[in-house]
Design a protein around this motif. Structure first.
Motif: not given
Length: 193
Positions: A48-50, A54-55, A57-62
């Motif tokens: 869960m480390t952000i 950019q990462s 935003e990528e996490y939110k898309k998954e």
């Protein structure tokens, strides 16, 4: 002021004892922090480390399934494979019938407010005359069952509150089946009347 040490200090001032106790508590935490600091460049894929915008935003898309696939853990089917016990189902039905009664009362109230006094009665009478006895019986049952089930469910819960020794697994299961059966029986009787 009585001039002595504060009442809560019941031990002698011994700086070596205090520092050894402090050191023994802090030593594992300091070691763990140092280890994490040294390994920070090696382990960049924690769950869960952000690490950056950019990462994030990528996490939110998954979606959840994609995230679990990336971790290698299976997605739990949870509710879809769980067989609810009859006691849970009967308790949920008490709540559902309560909500149904609330919406029904609101509907009758709205009919009376906007249609005038007696509108609800004439709607039910028209159901029987215009659509036949089958629709009228279904309408009667849809009113009778929530009323009867919710009332009997409340009586059951009141009995359990007053006599908690009635709450054995076997007795709760029997009471749940009895609640469904008696509610159906009474509701069908009211439907016929």
């Amino acid at each position: 002021s009585h001039g002595g040490p504060p009442p809560w200090s019941h031990r002698k001032e011994d700086p070596t004892m205090l520092s050894s106790a402090t050191n023994s508590l802090l030593r594992p935490m300091v070691r763990t922090a140092a280890r994490r600091h040294n390994n920070a460049t090696l382990d960049l894929s924690r769950g869960m480390t952000i690490l950056s915008k950019q990462s994030a935003e990528e996490y939110k898309k998954e979606n959840y399934t994609e995230r679990m696939k990336n971790t290698g853990r299976p997605v739990s089917p949870h509710v879809t494979i769980y067989a609810f016990p009859i006691a849970a189902l009967s308790s949920i039905t008490v709540r559902v019938t309560g909500v149904a009664l609330s919406f029904g009362a609101m509907g009758v109230g709205m009919l009376e407010l906007f249609g005038g006094t007696g509108t609800s009665l004439s709607v039910f009478q028209d159901l029987g005359g215009a659509y036949g006895p089958l629709v009228a019986a279904g309408a009667k049952f849809s009113v009778a069952f929530p009323c009867v089930y919710h009332y009997l469910g409340a009586a059951r819960h009141f009995a359990w509150d007053e006599k908690p020794d009635l709450l054995t697994n076997i007795d709760v299961e029997k009471a749940s089946y009895a609640l469904y059966g008696s509610s159906l029986f009474i509701s069908v009787g009211l439907m016929i009347v």
